[in-house]
Design an enzyme around this catalytic site. Structure first.
Site, PDB file in Angstrom:
ATOM      1  N   PHE A 132       0.196  42.529  18.751  1.00 20.91           N
ATOM      2  CA  PHE A 132      -1.263  42.489  18.655  1.00 20.91           C
ATOM      3  C   PHE A 132      -1.708  41.101  19.078  1.00 20.91           C
ATOM      4  O   PHE A 132      -1.508  40.119  18.356  1.00 20.91           O
ATOM      5  CB  PHE A 132      -1.777  42.799  17.256  1.00 20.91           C
ATOM      6  CG  PHE A 132      -3.285  42.821  17.199  1.00 20.91           C
ATOM      7  CD1 PHE A 132      -3.976  43.958  17.555  1.00 20.91           C
ATOM      8  CD2 PHE A 132      -3.999  41.686  16.845  1.00 20.91           C
ATOM      9  CE1 PHE A 132      -5.367  43.982  17.547  1.00 20.91           C
ATOM     10  CE2 PHE A 132      -5.391  41.694  16.843  1.00 20.91           C
ATOM     11  CZ  PHE A 132      -6.083  42.841  17.195  1.00 20.91           C
ATOM     12  N   ASP A 146       2.156  33.124  20.218  1.00 21.70           N
ATOM     13  CA  ASP A 146       0.863  33.480  19.642  1.00 21.70           C
ATOM     14  C   ASP A 146       0.935  33.187  18.140  1.00 21.70           C
ATOM     15  O   ASP A 146       1.456  33.980  17.359  1.00 21.70           O
ATOM     16  CB  ASP A 146       0.563  34.957  19.897  1.00 21.70           C
ATOM     17  CG  ASP A 146      -0.783  35.401  19.333  1.00 21.70           C
ATOM     18  OD1 ASP A 146      -1.318  34.704  18.447  1.00 21.70           O
ATOM     19  OD2 ASP A 146      -1.280  36.455  19.750  1.00 21.70           O
ATOM     20  N   LYS A 178      -8.270  31.563  14.759  1.00 21.30           N
ATOM     21  CA  LYS A 178      -8.540  31.915  13.362  1.00 21.30           C
ATOM     22  C   LYS A 178      -8.732  30.701  12.470  1.00 21.30           C
ATOM     23  O   LYS A 178      -9.818  30.156  12.411  1.00 21.30           O
ATOM     24  CB  LYS A 178      -7.471  32.866  12.848  1.00 21.30           C
ATOM     25  CG  LYS A 178      -7.506  34.242  13.538  1.00 21.30           C
ATOM     26  CD  LYS A 178      -6.700  35.267  12.805  1.00 21.30           C
ATOM     27  CE  LYS A 178      -6.664  36.594  13.558  1.00 21.30           C
ATOM     28  NZ  LYS A 178      -7.956  37.253  13.687  1.00 21.30           N
TER      29      LYS A 178
END
Length: 404
Positions: free
Chosen positions: A145, A230, A259
């Protein structure tokens, strides 16, 4: 569950009436928050065990982050990258130093960071490695993801995220996560990068087998392929280290960050790499109007300074041990398995008992907010400011849900 005379049902209906249904949120309407706690429109308090999918690693409204945002709001919020503002250099320098890299490219969202990483890797492949023009490929993992843009969903193996968004972007090779042999076999002379999550969050906090990450690093080095990590969910203290790659002493060629970098206040993302990689970009070849804006940089710099003390990494490691110890005690008592590192856990609930959605709803009624992912799996990712007592409270409510 929720009484009709309360404000929550009406607010839930309004949200459903006026927004596209691309999310299926729990029926709770938050009005305020502080630290690890949320308060809804009816005054009920909930322990936040999701932390905005790790965007709120430092809790809600951390005083230093709020102060940085307030101070910047009174001065300057946007210039675009057409000009240099006085917060830009500090943010880029301090983040680069935290990452141990030469350069930083600020963007806004995690998906933008991933898209930037893909573009840079391809350009590096053509200009530096010398791959066949138009034939660059990137190796990715099943269960990944990395975001929801058209290019990113092109190599997703989640049909809910991918279906009906074609035609899809070519140039990606998908291999099983944790399978070093398959990854090695997928690399050829036109491979420019391996893009992976050191821990797969959306898939259910999947930790790869020991030795996998060092093996990937070695293969990439040997085959002259960039390693793109990531760390958008796994990074910035979540797993007990600044980056999840550190658990096996792996240093990628490029960090993709987001984030928590925005402190839960503004969207901030970044790509960090050495000059031989990010240096392939020249003026006009890539950019973002809001990327690296003064407000984002002011907050992001304070985030980096919080991380530089090591306090939050230590809290995640120490409190994570308490969390995982309590969760392991529930295996065989409603839980089938527990995975994760630090203050991050994926829980597989016995599907004979309930789905992950049902578990999340039942936890909500007991004052704990968490979120399901696939089937009977839920994720726990509380803010790193959570206390021992609050962890024990969350564990007690989970135990009650599993036995009620």
């Amino acid at each position: 569950m929720i009484k009709d005379e309360l404000r929550t049902p009406g607010a839930v209906r309004d949200a459903q009436r006026w927004t596209a249904h691309n999310y299926h949120p729990l029926p709770v309407v938050i009005a305020s928050a502080e630290g690890a706690w949320l308060t809804d429109v009816d005054g009920r308090r909930y322990l936040d065990c999701l932390a905005g999918y790790s965007a709120l690693n430092f809790g809600h409204r951390h005083p230093k982050l709020v102060d940085a945002a307030h101070a910047q709001l009174d001065r300057l919020t946007l210039t675009s990258r057409a000009f240099i503002h006085d917060q830009f250099a500090d943010f880029c320098r301090e983040l680069a130093q935290l990452c141990g890299k030469d350069l930083v490219l600020p963007m806004n969202t995690g998906a933008e960071a991933v898209e930037t990483g893909i573009k840079v890797a391809r350009k590096w492949g053509y200009q530096v490695k010398g791959v066949t023009p138009g034939q660059a490929n990137i190796v990715v993992a099943e269960g990944n993801f990395h975001g929801r843009t058209t290019t990113i969903v092109s190599f997703s193996t989640d049909e809910e995220a991918r279906a009906d968004y074609g035609p899809y972007t070519p140039g990606f090779r998908v291999v099983p996560y944790g399978d070093l042999d398959a990854l090695t076999a997928a690399i050829d002379g036109d491979t420019v990068a391996v893009l992976f999550e050191p821990i797969q969050g959306e898939q259910g906090v999947i930790v790869p087998p020991a030795g996998y990450l060092p093996g990937v690093r070695q293969v990439c080095t040997t085959r002259n392929v960039l390693l793109l990590a990531d760390e958008i969910q796994s990074g910035l203290g979540r797993t007990g280290t600044t980056f999840a790659c550190e658990h096996e002493d792996v240093v990628p060629d490029m960090y993709l960050l987001g984030k928590a970098l925005g402190g839960g206040i503004v969207p901030v993302s970044a790509v960090a790499a050495d000059a031989e990689v990010l240096g392939v970009l020249k003026p006009g070849e890539h950019g973002s109007t809001f990327g690296g804006n003064p407000l984002a940089c002011a907050v992001g710099t304070e985030v980096v300074r919080l991380l530089a003390t090591g306090e939050f990494q230590r809290r995640s490691a120490e409190l994570g041990a308490r969390l995982h110890g309590g969760l392991q005690a529930l295996v065989g008592k409603g839980l089938l398995a527990v995975r994760g590192r630090g203050l991050w856990a994926g829980l597989d609930i016995d599907p004979a008992l309930m789905t992950g959605r049902e578990a999340s709803e039942r936890l909500m009624t007991r004052g704990v907010l968490a979120k399901d992912t696939h089937g009977s799996t839920i994720r726990l990712a509380p803010p790193l400011v959570i206390t021992e007592e609050e962890i024990d409270y969350a564990l007690a409510q989970l135990a009650a849900v599993l036995t009620e």
